[in-house]
Design a protein around this motif. Structure first.
Motif, PDB file in Angstrom:
ATOM      1  N   MET A 104      -2.259  -2.247  10.835  1.00  0.00           N
ATOM      2  CA  MET A 104      -1.416  -1.241  10.255  1.00  0.00           C
ATOM      3  C   MET A 104      -0.877  -1.752   8.923  1.00  0.00           C
ATOM      4  N   SER A 105      -0.928  -0.931   7.902  1.00  0.00           N
ATOM      5  CA  SER A 105      -0.502  -1.369   6.579  1.00  0.00           C
ATOM      6  C   SER A 105       1.019  -1.250   6.430  1.00  0.00           C
ATOM      7  N   ASN A 106       1.547  -2.107   5.589  1.00  0.00           N
ATOM      8  CA  ASN A 106       2.978  -2.133   5.327  1.00  0.00           C
ATOM      9  C   ASN A 106       3.195  -1.840   3.850  1.00  0.00           C
ATOM     10  N   PHE A 107       3.907  -0.764   3.544  1.00  0.00           N
ATOM     11  CA  PHE A 107       4.132  -0.376   2.154  1.00  0.00           C
ATOM     12  C   PHE A 107       4.835  -1.470   1.370  1.00  0.00           C
TER      13      PHE A 107
ATOM     14  N   HIS B 139       1.050  -1.807  -4.647  1.00  0.00           N
ATOM     15  CA  HIS B 139       1.796  -0.740  -5.315  1.00  0.00           C
ATOM     16  C   HIS B 139       3.281  -1.090  -5.385  1.00  0.00           C
ATOM     17  N   CYS B 140       3.832  -1.531  -4.293  1.00  0.00           N
ATOM     18  CA  CYS B 140       5.255  -1.870  -4.244  1.00  0.00           C
ATOM     19  C   CYS B 140       5.544  -3.122  -5.063  1.00  0.00           C
ATOM     20  N   ARG B 141       4.725  -4.147  -4.926  1.00  0.00           N
ATOM     21  CA  ARG B 141       4.986  -5.416  -5.600  1.00  0.00           C
ATOM     22  C   ARG B 141       4.767  -5.358  -7.105  1.00  0.00           C
ATOM     23  N   ARG B 142       3.795  -4.584  -7.548  1.00  0.00           N
ATOM     24  CA  ARG B 142       3.425  -4.625  -8.964  1.00  0.00           C
ATOM     25  C   ARG B 142       3.902  -3.427  -9.775  1.00  0.00           C
ATOM     26  N   TRP B 143       3.910  -2.245  -9.189  1.00  0.00           N
ATOM     27  CA  TRP B 143       4.098  -1.047  -9.988  1.00  0.00           C
ATOM     28  C   TRP B 143       5.458  -0.371  -9.853  1.00  0.00           C
ATOM     29  N   LEU B 144       6.249  -0.720  -8.861  1.00  0.00           N
ATOM     30  CA  LEU B 144       7.578  -0.126  -8.745  1.00  0.00           C
ATOM     31  C   LEU B 144       8.562  -0.938  -9.583  1.00  0.00           C
ATOM     32  N   VAL B 145       8.904  -0.403 -10.725  1.00  0.00           N
ATOM     33  CA  VAL B 145       9.806  -1.087 -11.657  1.00  0.00           C
ATOM     34  C   VAL B 145      10.885  -0.108 -12.102  1.00  0.00           C
TER      35      VAL B 145
END
Length: 131
Positions: A1-4, A9-15
């Protein structure tokens, strides 16, 4: 199961908005222009949304180099890549025609194809969007 929270996406693009490059006004104007162009080309909303995500990511990845690119040309390239990704492909020559006739931005086919490579290169071919 993936973890958001562990995703790229969360680590690199949410700024935060303050992390966007100095040309934020050009980014907002280009986003509005892309919506109009996407609607004229009869693209699905998902394609337009993906293109806007790609534009924002390209601006973040480019950093200070964002000023070197014509924002509308990058917008057309992001729409072209997004249409391919969302399986609604339209030939590059049609995007050039739509940009010229319907949106008032003149560009050449080789310019679009080169910008497509710049967009993919800047994103490190990271093509997962959560929207």
């Amino acid at each position: 199961m993936s973890n958001f929270w562990e995703s790229s996406h969360c680590r690199r693009w949410l700024v935060p908005r303050t992390a966007l490059p100095a040309g934020r006004d050009a980014l907002i104007e280009t986003t509005r222009w892309m919506v109009v162009l996407g609607c004229k080309a009869r693209m699905r909303q998902r394609v337009i949304a993906t293109a806007i995500v790609l534009l924002r990511r390209f601006a973040l990845a480019s950093g200070s180099d964002w000023d070197e690119y014509a924002p509308r040309a990058v917008g057309v390239a992001c729409l072209y890549v997004a249409a391919k990704a969302e399986e609604c492909p339209m030939q590059a020559k049609h995007w050039v025609r739509y940009a010229s006739h319907h949106a008032g931005y003149v560009m050449q086919l080789p310019e679009l194809l080169e910008l497509e490579m710049h967009v993919l290169e800047a994103l490190d071919a990271c093509r997962v969007e959560d929207h």
